[in-house]
Motif scaffolding. Structure first.
Motif, short mmCIF file in Angstrom:
data_model
loop_
_atom_site.label_atom_id
_atom_site.label_comp_id
_atom_site.label_asym_id
_atom_site.label_seq_id
_atom_site.Cartn_x
_atom_site.Cartn_y
_atom_site.Cartn_z
N ASN A 49 -13.39 -10.93 -46.99
CA ASN A 49 -12.80 -9.83 -46.24
C ASN A 49 -13.89 -9.07 -45.50
N ASP A 50 -13.70 -8.83 -44.20
CA ASP A 50 -14.62 -7.96 -43.47
C ASP A 50 -13.92 -6.71 -42.94
N ASP A 51 -12.76 -6.39 -43.51
CA ASP A 51 -11.93 -5.23 -43.18
C ASP A 51 -11.21 -5.35 -41.84
N LEU A 92 -5.33 -13.62 -43.01
CA LEU A 92 -4.73 -12.32 -42.75
C LEU A 92 -5.52 -11.57 -41.68
N ILE A 93 -4.81 -10.66 -40.99
CA ILE A 93 -5.47 -9.72 -40.09
C ILE A 93 -4.98 -8.32 -40.45
N LYS A 94 -5.83 -7.33 -40.16
CA LYS A 94 -5.44 -5.94 -40.39
C LYS A 94 -5.04 -5.35 -39.05
N THR A 95 -3.82 -4.83 -38.99
CA THR A 95 -3.33 -4.21 -37.77
C THR A 95 -2.63 -2.91 -38.15
N ASP A 96 -2.95 -1.85 -37.45
CA ASP A 96 -2.40 -0.52 -37.74
C ASP A 96 -2.61 -0.13 -39.21
N GLY A 97 -3.76 -0.53 -39.77
CA GLY A 97 -4.09 -0.18 -41.15
C GLY A 97 -3.40 -0.98 -42.22
#
Length: 70
Positions: free
Chosen positions: A17-19, A46-51
């Motif tokens: 994970n790199d946030d 996975l991707i992080k979108t809108d937190g």
């Protein structure tokens, strides 16, 4: 079939994970009536979108336990 008669177990979970993006890989086994029916590895990207984390892809192997040699 009741919930107690089926279960899926996850082991050897590894998270990278790199946030912003992440990968999760693990071994799984599926059990029914106390007998392993299938097993394999599963990989989620996975991707992080809108937190919030969103799964973008799932890849898995599927091996039938009847061919599994201990």
């Amino acid at each position: 079939m009741t919930k107690e008669e089926k279960k899926e177990l996850f082991e050897n979970v590894q998270i990278i994970n790199d946030d912003a993006v992440a990968s999760v890989i693990f071994d799984y086994t599926f059990w029914s009536h106390k007998k392993m029916k299938n097993y394999g590895k599963e990989l989620w990207q996975l991707i992080k979108t809108d937190g919030q984390w969103k799964i973008t892809s799932v890849v898995f192997s599927y091996e039938l336990a009847e061919f599994y040699k201990k």
